[in-house]
Design a protein around this motif. Structure first.
Motif, PDB file in Angstrom:
ATOM      1  N   ALA A  41      24.013  54.998 -11.694  1.00  7.57           N
ATOM      2  CA  ALA A  41      24.688  55.562 -12.863  1.00  7.57           C
ATOM      3  C   ALA A  41      24.203  54.839 -14.121  1.00  7.57           C
ATOM      4  CB  ALA A  41      26.195  55.415 -12.720  1.00  7.57           C
ATOM      5  N   VAL A  42      23.960  55.611 -15.176  1.00  9.88           N
ATOM      6  CA  VAL A  42      23.391  55.029 -16.394  1.00  9.88           C
ATOM      7  C   VAL A  42      24.429  54.313 -17.240  1.00  9.88           C
ATOM      8  CG1 VAL A  42      21.486  56.644 -16.518  1.00  9.88           C
ATOM      9  CG2 VAL A  42      23.630  57.220 -17.621  1.00  9.88           C
ATOM     10  N   TRP A  43      25.708  54.524 -16.988  1.00  9.78           N
ATOM     11  CA  TRP A  43      26.736  53.893 -17.798  1.00  9.78           C
ATOM     12  C   TRP A  43      27.100  52.503 -17.296  1.00  9.78           C
ATOM     13  CZ3 TRP A  43      30.987  52.539 -15.058  1.00  9.78           C
ATOM     14  CH2 TRP A  43      31.218  53.207 -13.864  1.00  9.78           C
ATOM     15  N   VAL A  44      26.572  52.097 -16.155  1.00 11.92           N
ATOM     16  CA  VAL A  44      26.917  50.813 -15.561  1.00 11.92           C
ATOM     17  C   VAL A  44      26.252  49.679 -16.358  1.00 11.92           C
ATOM     18  CG1 VAL A  44      26.691  49.406 -13.479  1.00 11.92           C
ATOM     19  CG2 VAL A  44      27.158  51.839 -13.294  1.00 11.92           C
ATOM     20  N   GLY A 140      21.014  61.124 -20.002  1.00 12.02           N
ATOM     21  CA  GLY A 140      22.284  61.614 -20.526  1.00 12.02           C
ATOM     22  C   GLY A 140      22.886  60.636 -21.525  1.00 12.02           C
ATOM     23  N   TRP A 141      23.855  61.140 -22.248  1.00 11.72           N
ATOM     24  CA  TRP A 141      24.458  60.321 -23.303  1.00 11.72           C
ATOM     25  C   TRP A 141      25.424  59.284 -22.765  1.00 11.72           C
ATOM     26  CZ3 TRP A 141      22.164  60.111 -27.698  1.00 11.72           C
ATOM     27  CH2 TRP A 141      21.411  61.197 -28.122  1.00 11.72           C
ATOM     28  N   TRP A 142      25.701  59.322 -21.469  1.00 13.62           N
ATOM     29  CA  TRP A 142      26.575  58.315 -20.881  1.00 13.62           C
ATOM     30  C   TRP A 142      25.953  56.930 -20.939  1.00 13.62           C
ATOM     31  CZ3 TRP A 142      31.469  59.085 -20.097  1.00 13.62           C
ATOM     32  CH2 TRP A 142      31.927  60.368 -19.892  1.00 13.62           C
ATOM     33  N   MET A 143      24.644  56.858 -21.148  1.00 16.51           N
ATOM     34  CA  MET A 143      23.975  55.564 -21.187  1.00 16.51           C
ATOM     35  C   MET A 143      24.401  54.729 -22.390  1.00 16.51           C
ATOM     36  SD  MET A 143      20.098  56.352 -22.397  1.00 16.51           S
ATOM     37  CE  MET A 143      19.699  54.651 -22.323  1.00 16.51           C
ATOM     38  N   VAL A 144      25.043  55.350 -23.373  1.00 18.78           N
ATOM     39  CA  VAL A 144      25.543  54.607 -24.540  1.00 18.78           C
ATOM     40  C   VAL A 144      26.674  53.668 -24.131  1.00 18.78           C
ATOM     41  CG1 VAL A 144      26.637  54.899 -26.797  1.00 18.78           C
ATOM     42  CG2 VAL A 144      24.821  56.436 -26.104  1.00 18.78           C
ATOM     43  N   LEU A 145      27.353  53.989 -23.046  1.00 21.44           N
ATOM     44  CA  LEU A 145      28.465  53.145 -22.588  1.00 21.44           C
ATOM     45  C   LEU A 145      27.992  51.790 -22.043  1.00 21.44           C
ATOM     46  CD1 LEU A 145      30.872  55.618 -20.792  1.00 21.44           C
ATOM     47  CD2 LEU A 145      31.206  54.430 -22.942  1.00 21.44           C
ATOM     48  N   ALA A 146      26.786  51.733 -21.485  1.00 20.45           N
ATOM     49  CA  ALA A 146      26.317  50.494 -20.855  1.00 20.45           C
ATOM     50  C   ALA A 146      26.276  49.321 -21.831  1.00 20.45           C
ATOM     51  CB  ALA A 146      24.964  50.711 -20.195  1.00 20.45           C
ATOM     52  N   PRO A 147      25.637  49.446 -23.009  1.00 19.97           N
ATOM     53  CA  PRO A 147      25.658  48.301 -23.926  1.00 19.97           C
ATOM     54  C   PRO A 147      27.056  47.962 -24.443  1.00 19.97           C
ATOM     55  CG  PRO A 147      24.167  50.010 -24.726  1.00 19.97           C
ATOM     56  CD  PRO A 147      24.790  50.508 -23.486  1.00 19.97           C
ATOM     57  N   LEU A 148      27.893  48.977 -24.604  1.00 18.51           N
ATOM     58  CA  LEU A 148      29.269  48.709 -25.037  1.00 18.51           C
ATOM     59  C   LEU A 148      30.029  47.911 -23.978  1.00 18.51           C
ATOM     60  CD1 LEU A 148      30.197  52.161 -26.611  1.00 18.51           C
ATOM     61  CD2 LEU A 148      29.714  50.025 -27.810  1.00 18.51           C
ATOM     62  N   LEU A 149      29.861  48.290 -22.721  1.00 13.68           N
ATOM     63  CA  LEU A 149      30.521  47.549 -21.642  1.00 13.68           C
ATOM     64  C   LEU A 149      29.952  46.136 -21.518  1.00 13.68           C
ATOM     65  CD1 LEU A 149      30.809  50.356 -18.937  1.00 13.68           C
ATOM     66  CD2 LEU A 149      32.645  49.347 -20.316  1.00 13.68           C
ATOM     67  N   TRP A 154      31.076  40.251 -22.498  1.00 14.69           N
ATOM     68  CA  TRP A 154      30.576  38.990 -23.036  1.00 14.69           C
ATOM     69  C   TRP A 154      31.631  37.881 -23.025  1.00 14.69           C
ATOM     70  CZ3 TRP A 154      25.941  37.004 -24.033  1.00 14.69           C
ATOM     71  CH2 TRP A 154      25.873  35.834 -24.798  1.00 14.69           C
ATOM     72  N   PRO A 155      32.872  38.117 -23.494  1.00 14.10           N
ATOM     73  CA  PRO A 155      33.869  37.035 -23.438  1.00 14.10           C
ATOM     74  C   PRO A 155      34.182  36.575 -22.015  1.00 14.10           C
ATOM     75  CG  PRO A 155      34.596  38.758 -24.930  1.00 14.10           C
ATOM     76  CD  PRO A 155      33.389  39.284 -24.220  1.00 14.10           C
ATOM     77  N   VAL A 156      34.220  37.500 -21.073  1.00 16.25           N
ATOM     78  CA  VAL A 156      34.508  37.140 -19.683  1.00 16.25           C
ATOM     79  C   VAL A 156      33.392  36.259 -19.130  1.00 16.25           C
ATOM     80  CG1 VAL A 156      34.867  38.063 -17.367  1.00 16.25           C
ATOM     81  CG2 VAL A 156      35.826  39.251 -19.336  1.00 16.25           C
TER      82      VAL A 156
END
Length: 177
Positions: A41-44, A140-149, A154-156
């Motif tokens: 999945a590209v959003w991972v 697909g545009w779901w790949m935009v979620l990966a950098p956000l996630l 980052w804090p964790v």
């Protein structure tokens, strides 16, 4: 003794074994996620890229662009993607992180996450461009979620990877610092 406001806690040196162990664990976790849990999945989020950027920022003399290149090649081989696709993204990510590592450490962890977010976007866009130039399909545009996630994680990651380096804030005869 409670630390005064505005001062950071003194950190012990990072163990090379811990650094390499966390990188191997992140790579293994990336491989597990890509193989079974969610497929490709590209959003991972890319856990290895996240841990790699963390160590490049905190230990730039130990982990650098060469390590990023080798880990990128390993991920390319694992995912059977174009050889060098992840390597290019990881080396670019490491180069950008080395460029700001001194300045970034002066900020709080949430501010750091906001500042590394564009780097994660750049790495994913670079990987996408290489994929599209070689005839691959747009994922697909779901790949935009990966950098956000990745920025949200980052804090964790910062808390988890800095835990072994924390010194006790109460000095006594056995712990003078």
């Amino acid at each position: 003794m409670i630390m005064p406001r505005g001062q950071q806690q003194l950190l012990m040196p990072a163990s090379p074994l811990f650094i390499w162990g966390s990188l191997v664990l992140a790579m293994s976790l990336n491989m597990l996620i890509n193989m079974g849990w969610v497929g490709r999945a590209v959003w991972v989020p890319d856990i290895l890229a996240l841990v790699l950027v963390f160590w490049v920022i905190h230990q730039p003399l130990r982990i650098g662009v060469g390590v990023a290149f080798v880990l990128g090649l390993a991920m390319d081989v694992h995912q059977s993607s174009l050889l060098g696709q992840h390597a290019l993204a990881y080396t670019t990510l490491s180069f950008l992180a080395i460029g700001i590592h001194r300045r970034l450490l002066w900020f709080s962890v949430p501010s750091q996450a906001a500042q590394v977010l564009p780097f994660f976007f750049a790495a994913h866009v670079l990987s996408l461009v290489v994929r599209l130039m070689t005839g691959g399909d747009f994922p697909g545009w779901w790949m935009v979620l990966a950098p956000l996630l990745e920025a949200l994680l980052w804090p964790v990651v910062s808390v988890l990877l800095l835990m072994p380096q924390r010194r006790a804030p109460n000095p006594d005869a056995n712990r003078p610092l």
